[in-house]
Design a protein around this motif. Structure first.
Motif, PDB file in Angstrom:
ATOM      1  N   VAL A  51       0.847  -1.196   0.000  1.00  0.00           N
ATOM      2  CA  VAL A  51       0.000   0.000   0.000  1.00  0.00           C
ATOM      3  C   VAL A  51       0.878   1.241   0.000  1.00  0.00           C
ATOM      4  N   ILE A  52       0.675   2.114  -1.020  1.00  0.00           N
ATOM      5  CA  ILE A  52       1.464   3.343  -1.138  1.00  0.00           C
ATOM      6  C   ILE A  52       0.779   4.261  -2.140  1.00  0.00           C
ATOM      7  N   SER A  53       1.023   5.553  -2.013  1.00  0.00           N
ATOM      8  CA  SER A  53       0.484   6.485  -3.001  1.00  0.00           C
ATOM      9  C   SER A  53       1.338   6.410  -4.266  1.00  0.00           C
ATOM     10  N   LEU A  58       6.621   6.479  -7.088  1.00  0.00           N
ATOM     11  CA  LEU A  58       7.506   7.039  -8.110  1.00  0.00           C
ATOM     12  C   LEU A  58       8.776   7.611  -7.488  1.00  0.00           C
ATOM     13  N   LYS A  59       8.671   8.194  -6.296  1.00  0.00           N
ATOM     14  CA  LYS A  59       9.860   8.693  -5.593  1.00  0.00           C
ATOM     15  C   LYS A  59      10.811   7.552  -5.269  1.00  0.00           C
ATOM     16  N   LEU A  60      10.264   6.413  -4.861  1.00  0.00           N
ATOM     17  CA  LEU A  60      11.100   5.249  -4.564  1.00  0.00           C
ATOM     18  C   LEU A  60      11.807   4.757  -5.825  1.00  0.00           C
ATOM     19  N   VAL A  64      15.795   3.835  -6.583  1.00  0.00           N
ATOM     20  CA  VAL A  64      16.253   2.458  -6.812  1.00  0.00           C
ATOM     21  C   VAL A  64      16.292   2.074  -8.280  1.00  0.00           C
ATOM     22  N   GLY A  65      15.762   2.929  -9.136  1.00  0.00           N
ATOM     23  CA  GLY A  65      15.729   2.638 -10.561  1.00  0.00           C
ATOM     24  C   GLY A  65      14.391   2.042 -10.964  1.00  0.00           C
ATOM     25  N   GLU A  69      11.259   2.779 -16.903  1.00  0.00           N
ATOM     26  CA  GLU A  69      10.547   1.594 -17.376  1.00  0.00           C
ATOM     27  C   GLU A  69       9.048   1.695 -17.118  1.00  0.00           C
ATOM     28  N   VAL A  70       8.673   2.248 -15.976  1.00  0.00           N
ATOM     29  CA  VAL A  70       7.251   2.423 -15.665  1.00  0.00           C
ATOM     30  C   VAL A  70       6.625   3.412 -16.643  1.00  0.00           C
TER      31      VAL A  70
END
Length: 101
Positions: A51-53, A58-60, A64-65, A69-70
């Motif tokens: 669960v995350i906004s 996107l910040k994560l 981490v890379g 790709e997303v």
């Protein structure tokens, strides 16, 4: 196309993938939280439950890379044409709108 994965399974898989990326770059949860600007409890909840906004996710990925790709994965497909007639026919469609309920 029919998908056999549920949204909740997809969320858990995304969390697993981000965790794997975090570990592969040698970051602790605390380190990733600090570098990304995502609160540590939010990161922990994400890795445990998925669960995350969207903004935090996107910040994560920025750290981490995987952000590129997303963005590429959700890019709309460009039509392929087999003849000039198909190009001209497509050219006439100016706007596309969703239907109102």
């Amino acid at each position: 196309m029919i998908s056999l994965i549920t949204p909740s399974k997809a969320l858990r898989k995304l969390a697993e993938n981000v965790r794997s990326r975090r570990l592969s770059v040698g970051l602790t949860q605390e380190g990733l939280a600090e570098r990304s600007g995502v609160a540590l409890p939010t990161l922990r909840k994400f890795e445990q439950k998925g669960v995350i906004s969207l903004e935090s996710f996107l910040k994560l990925l920025l750290v981490v890379g995987g952000l590129e790709e997303v963005l590429e994965a959700v890019k709309p497909e460009k039509p392929t044409f087999n003849s000039i007639d198909e190009v001209l026919k497509e050219d006439k469609v100016i706007r596309k709108r969703g239907r109102h309920k």
